[in-house]
Design a protein around this motif. Structure first.
Motif, PDB file in Angstrom:
ATOM      1  N   TRP A 258      19.915  -7.438 -21.974  1.00  0.00           N
ATOM      2  CA  TRP A 258      19.945  -8.498 -20.969  1.00  0.00           C
ATOM      3  C   TRP A 258      19.183  -9.761 -21.350  1.00  0.00           C
ATOM      4  N   LEU A 259      18.503  -9.797 -22.496  1.00  0.00           N
ATOM      5  CA  LEU A 259      17.733 -10.991 -22.827  1.00  0.00           C
ATOM      6  C   LEU A 259      18.646 -12.202 -23.030  1.00  0.00           C
TER       7      LEU A 259
ATOM      8  N   LEU B 266      21.748 -17.608 -18.350  1.00  0.00           N
ATOM      9  CA  LEU B 266      21.682 -17.947 -16.929  1.00  0.00           C
ATOM     10  C   LEU B 266      20.691 -19.085 -16.674  1.00  0.00           C
ATOM     11  N   ALA B 267      19.471 -18.917 -17.168  1.00  0.00           N
ATOM     12  CA  ALA B 267      18.441 -19.928 -16.943  1.00  0.00           C
ATOM     13  C   ALA B 267      18.771 -21.218 -17.681  1.00  0.00           C
TER      14      ALA B 267
ATOM     15  N   LEU C 137      16.648 -19.058 -11.289  1.00  0.00           N
ATOM     16  CA  LEU C 137      15.705 -18.048 -10.798  1.00  0.00           C
ATOM     17  C   LEU C 137      16.073 -16.659 -11.302  1.00  0.00           C
ATOM     18  N   LEU C 138      17.357 -16.302 -11.187  1.00  0.00           N
ATOM     19  CA  LEU C 138      17.796 -14.992 -11.657  1.00  0.00           C
ATOM     20  C   LEU C 138      17.598 -14.863 -13.161  1.00  0.00           C
TER      21      LEU C 138
ATOM     22  N   ILE D 183      26.734 -10.319 -25.501  1.00  0.00           N
ATOM     23  CA  ILE D 183      27.595 -10.987 -26.479  1.00  0.00           C
ATOM     24  C   ILE D 183      28.490 -12.016 -25.789  1.00  0.00           C
ATOM     25  N   ALA D 184      28.876 -11.745 -24.554  1.00  0.00           N
ATOM     26  CA  ALA D 184      29.672 -12.725 -23.809  1.00  0.00           C
ATOM     27  C   ALA D 184      28.851 -13.983 -23.543  1.00  0.00           C
ATOM     28  N   ALA D 185      27.590 -13.801 -23.161  1.00  0.00           N
ATOM     29  CA  ALA D 185      26.716 -14.942 -22.891  1.00  0.00           C
ATOM     30  C   ALA D 185      26.488 -15.773 -24.145  1.00  0.00           C
TER      31      ALA D 185
END
Length: 281
Positions: free
Chosen positions: A211-212, A218-219, A257-258, A135-137
């Motif tokens: 984590w999706l 991130l990507a 990458l991560l 939710i933060a992302a």
């Protein structure tokens, strides 16, 4: 030289000034971004359909998480700028480290600060770290967009010289017309990334897969930042690194990458089971 150059808008970086008190647009961007993130996370938690049942956290968890995350943004963002971008200057002038109002925040430092805050908070409450991170992302890009617009208002972090028709001459960047790269980054890192994450969470069941959303952020941010760096002038005291890379590119590559690894792992795992009523207590 371009035939037509758009004049840089004369916007006062100070939004409100009352006597010795001055509130800058840059500070307002941070405040507005944090308030939006709080509001949006509350909406995500309240929408049980996005989780396939009940969310594995409460509204009170979100209220408290936003405070932890804010501290992570401010402390991590400032320390990241000090350590990564200008360590020699601050080693010689340590008294300026706390002068956040004078400018100088690092996204990557702030991101690391939020990661530490989310991990610490989730473990202290016994909540799933993945749910907090997701939710933060999902709520972060709008704040990034506002921050980049504030960079534009301040006339800082300008782009590379160009002859495109929408080039601008920035007040402190010399006479050359340049890319308004702050607006490119606002569109890519903010608006577009928010739309992508919105689709992931609301159309593709992203919150049911731990984590999706985090992996997509991130990507997605790493890719958007790398593209933006192609048009942005590197910090003068750092310049270009090997092979024409910039510090922003170097720091974003591990995120890409991560993020790809996290996305692949999230898609291979089974969806998150609905939260039990006890988890909502």
């Amino acid at each position: 030289m371009p035939v037509f150059v758009i004049p840089f808008p004369a916007i006062d970086p100070v939004a409100i000034e009352i006597g010795p008190f001055a509130l800058r647009w840059y500070a307002l961007a941070y405040v507005a971004g944090i308030i939006f993130a709080w509001w949006y996370m509350l909406r995500l938690v309240a929408n049980g359909a996005l989780w396939g049942g009940s969310a594995p956290m409460t509204r009170r968890d979100v209220d408290d998480l936003i405070l932890w995350a804010t501290l992570g943004i401010v402390i991590g963002g400032r320390l990241g700028y000090v350590v990564i971008y200008n360590p020699l200057h601050f080693a010689a002038h340590p008294g300026e480290i706390l002068q956040i109002w004078s400018g100088g925040m690092s996204f990557h430092g702030g991101f690391l600060g939020v990661v530490i805050a989310v991990l610490s908070f989730a473990r202290s409450r016994g909540r799933p770290v993945s749910a907090m991170a997701d939710i933060a992302a999902a709520s972060t890009p709008v704040g990034l967009m506002l921050g980049r617009i504030a960079n534009f208002v301040n006339g800082e972090l300008w782009g590379r010289p160009t002859d495109v028709p929408w080039a601008m001459v920035f007040p402190h960047a010399g006479p050359e017309p340049r890319h308004p790269s702050q607006l490119y980054q606002a569109a890519l890192e903010g608006f577009l990334l928010f739309l992508v994450l919105r689709l992931v969470t609301h159309r593709f069941g992203g919150l049911r897969r731990p984590w999706l959303a985090t992996g997509v952020f991130l990507a997605g941010y790493g890719a958007a930042r790398t593209i933006g760096e192609l048009f942005r002038t590197p910090d003068a005291h750092i310049g270009f690194l090997w092979g024409g890379l910039t510090m922003g590119m170097v720091l974003s590559l591990p995120m890409i990458l991560l993020g790809c690894v996290v996305i692949a792992t999230a898609l291979m795992r089974p969806p998150r089971p609905p939260a039990t009523p006890a988890a909502q207590a």
